[in-house]
Design an enzyme around this catalytic site. Sequence first.
Site, short mmCIF file in Angstrom:
data_model
loop_
_atom_site.label_atom_id
_atom_site.label_comp_id
_atom_site.label_asym_id
_atom_site.label_seq_id
_atom_site.Cartn_x
_atom_site.Cartn_y
_atom_site.Cartn_z
N CYS A 114 -71.44 22.29 13.69
CA CYS A 114 -71.06 23.70 13.93
C CYS A 114 -71.39 24.16 15.35
O CYS A 114 -70.95 25.24 15.76
CB CYS A 114 -71.72 24.60 12.91
SG CYS A 114 -71.44 24.04 11.22
N HIS A 240 -71.36 31.31 15.71
CA HIS A 240 -70.87 30.48 14.62
C HIS A 240 -70.80 31.33 13.35
O HIS A 240 -71.77 32.02 12.99
CB HIS A 240 -71.79 29.27 14.44
CG HIS A 240 -71.50 28.49 13.21
ND1 HIS A 240 -70.21 28.14 12.84
CD2 HIS A 240 -72.31 28.00 12.23
CE1 HIS A 240 -70.26 27.48 11.70
NE2 HIS A 240 -71.51 27.38 11.32
N ASN A 270 -66.81 29.32 6.64
CA ASN A 270 -67.47 28.55 7.69
C ASN A 270 -66.59 27.35 8.03
O ASN A 270 -66.49 26.42 7.23
CB ASN A 270 -68.85 28.12 7.17
CG ASN A 270 -69.62 27.26 8.15
OD1 ASN A 270 -69.05 26.77 9.13
ND2 ASN A 270 -70.89 27.05 7.88
O1 UT7 Z 1 -73.10 25.98 9.39
C1 UT7 Z 1 -74.32 26.20 8.73
C2 UT7 Z 1 -74.02 26.16 7.25
N1 UT7 Z 1 -75.05 26.53 6.39
C3 UT7 Z 1 -75.37 27.79 6.07
O2 UT7 Z 1 -74.91 28.77 6.60
C4 UT7 Z 1 -76.34 27.95 4.94
C5 UT7 Z 1 -77.42 28.93 5.16
N2 UT7 Z 1 -77.94 29.29 3.87
C6 UT7 Z 1 -77.37 30.27 3.12
O3 UT7 Z 1 -76.45 30.92 3.57
C7 UT7 Z 1 -77.94 30.57 1.77
O4 UT7 Z 1 -79.08 29.78 1.56
C8 UT7 Z 1 -76.90 30.31 0.65
C9 UT7 Z 1 -75.75 31.32 0.75
C10 UT7 Z 1 -76.34 28.90 0.71
C11 UT7 Z 1 -77.57 30.51 -0.70
O5 UT7 Z 1 -78.15 31.80 -0.78
P1 UT7 Z 1 -79.62 31.99 -1.35
O6 UT7 Z 1 -79.89 33.44 -1.33
O7 UT7 Z 1 -80.52 31.08 -0.56
O8 UT7 Z 1 -79.46 31.53 -2.84
P2 UT7 Z 1 -80.27 30.43 -3.63
O9 UT7 Z 1 -79.89 29.05 -3.15
O10 UT7 Z 1 -81.73 30.80 -3.63
O11 UT7 Z 1 -79.73 30.63 -5.08
C12 UT7 Z 1 -80.01 31.82 -5.82
C13 UT7 Z 1 -79.33 31.69 -7.16
C14 UT7 Z 1 -79.62 30.38 -7.87
O12 UT7 Z 1 -79.71 30.65 -9.24
P3 UT7 Z 1 -81.12 30.78 -9.97
O13 UT7 Z 1 -81.81 29.47 -9.74
O14 UT7 Z 1 -81.82 31.93 -9.30
O15 UT7 Z 1 -80.75 31.04 -11.37
C15 UT7 Z 1 -78.41 29.55 -7.60
O16 UT7 Z 1 -78.17 28.58 -8.60
O17 UT7 Z 1 -77.91 31.73 -6.97
C16 UT7 Z 1 -77.33 30.60 -7.62
N3 UT7 Z 1 -76.13 30.21 -6.87
C17 UT7 Z 1 -74.93 30.74 -7.12
N4 UT7 Z 1 -74.52 31.65 -8.04
C18 UT7 Z 1 -73.23 31.99 -8.04
C19 UT7 Z 1 -76.03 29.33 -5.86
N5 UT7 Z 1 -74.75 29.27 -5.45
C20 UT7 Z 1 -74.05 30.13 -6.21
C21 UT7 Z 1 -72.69 30.52 -6.28
N6 UT7 Z 1 -72.34 31.45 -7.19
N7 UT7 Z 1 -71.76 30.02 -5.44
#
Ligand code: UT7
Length: 320
Positions: A114, A240, A270
């Site tokens: 990226c 980005h 992204n």
């Molecule tokens: O070019 C660089 C690319 N990378 C990035 O930009 C990633 C940077 N990171 C992020 O943007 C965030 O970490 C994410 C958007 C990927 C995830 O957000 P988060 O607030 O860190 O969520 P999390 O991983 O802590 O997940 C929270 C909950 C989980 O459920 P439980 O365990 O609390 O029941 C996940 O299973 O959200 C759940 N979850 C979803 N729910 C609905 C994870 N993905 C999804 C989804 N839809 N797509």
Amino acid sequence: MESLELVSTGGALPKRSVHNDDLAKIMDTSDEWIFTRTGIHSRYFCGGEETVTSLATEAARQAMERAGVTADEIGCLVTATCSGDYATPAVSCLVQSALGLADDIPVTDVNAACTGFIYAAEVARGFLQESEKQYALVIGAEQISRYLDMTDRSTAVLFGDGAGAAIFRRTPGSLYHHVLGAMGGLEINVPGAASGMPEKVSMDGKAVFRFATKAMRRGIGVLMEKSEKAFDEIDWFVCHQANSRIIDYVVHKMKAPEEKFFEDMERFGNTSGASVPIALNDMNEQHLLSAGQTLVLVGFGSGLTWGGLMLKCAPDFRAE
Ligand code: UT7
């Protein structure tokens, strides 16, 4: 080393737009969750004949036409991609052939994920130092959808395909600053064929979020310090487009002017190495770019890589 100025932009997107609601039909997710956590509503996925090379060629052709630059005037071509159609030849070589660029100029790809477009512009600047020609064609083009694990909702909802291109001109004395860095790690990765693992994106989302906010602040901080500029002297910050929450966090922490941080991840997701040039082209098409503006471009991503550029839109910037 001489400076680069931005002369024009181009872009190309696949035909198929995929809304969050479409993803919610095939995995346990929702538009509400995705948009709240990322700022993304939809993205484009390649289909049929669409490839990284076809998108890159279309974006490049548009940038050249807008710049009024002919194939003979291009002194180098560098494409940022981590999803090229072939391991080799480079996407750039296939674009060179499609556009009829000269056969005595450097043509290659750069894989800095990226941050790729920032790295690619710096590689192009190096190539132009030794060239009699003034113009560099720099492309960012990706088909990340090919590597998405559609059973992993935490990564599959984030990425999209597309290409953006820019024509830069070597311009002695123009405002130009750069910063590039990397800190080797597997926090976001796509295993290669030789690893025996499936070639799918995997990511430690929280670790990447922390890295991204630090890398952006570091990149912007270094550029502001090197240039001795204040925020009000910058027209646009073009970062980005991974996640609107990452940008919001950085704006808040740096007390930066939010209205100068362009965002379009809502429509494109992204697109990795293509996101910064797609954003530049989107801004151009929305008539937000004009001659003499000062831009800060910032990237961060797999590698982990990070970097930024501060540069001017050329006095003869070719708006859409
Ligand atoms: O070019 C660089 C690319 N990378 C990035 O930009 C990633 C940077 N990171 C992020 O943007 C965030 O970490 C994410 C958007 C990927 C995830 O957000 P988060 O607030 O860190 O969520 P999390 O991983 O802590 O997940 C929270 C909950 C989980 O459920 P439980 O365990 O609390 O029941 C996940 O299973 O959200 C759940 N979850 C979803 N729910 C609905 C994870 N993905 C999804 C989804 N839809 N797509």
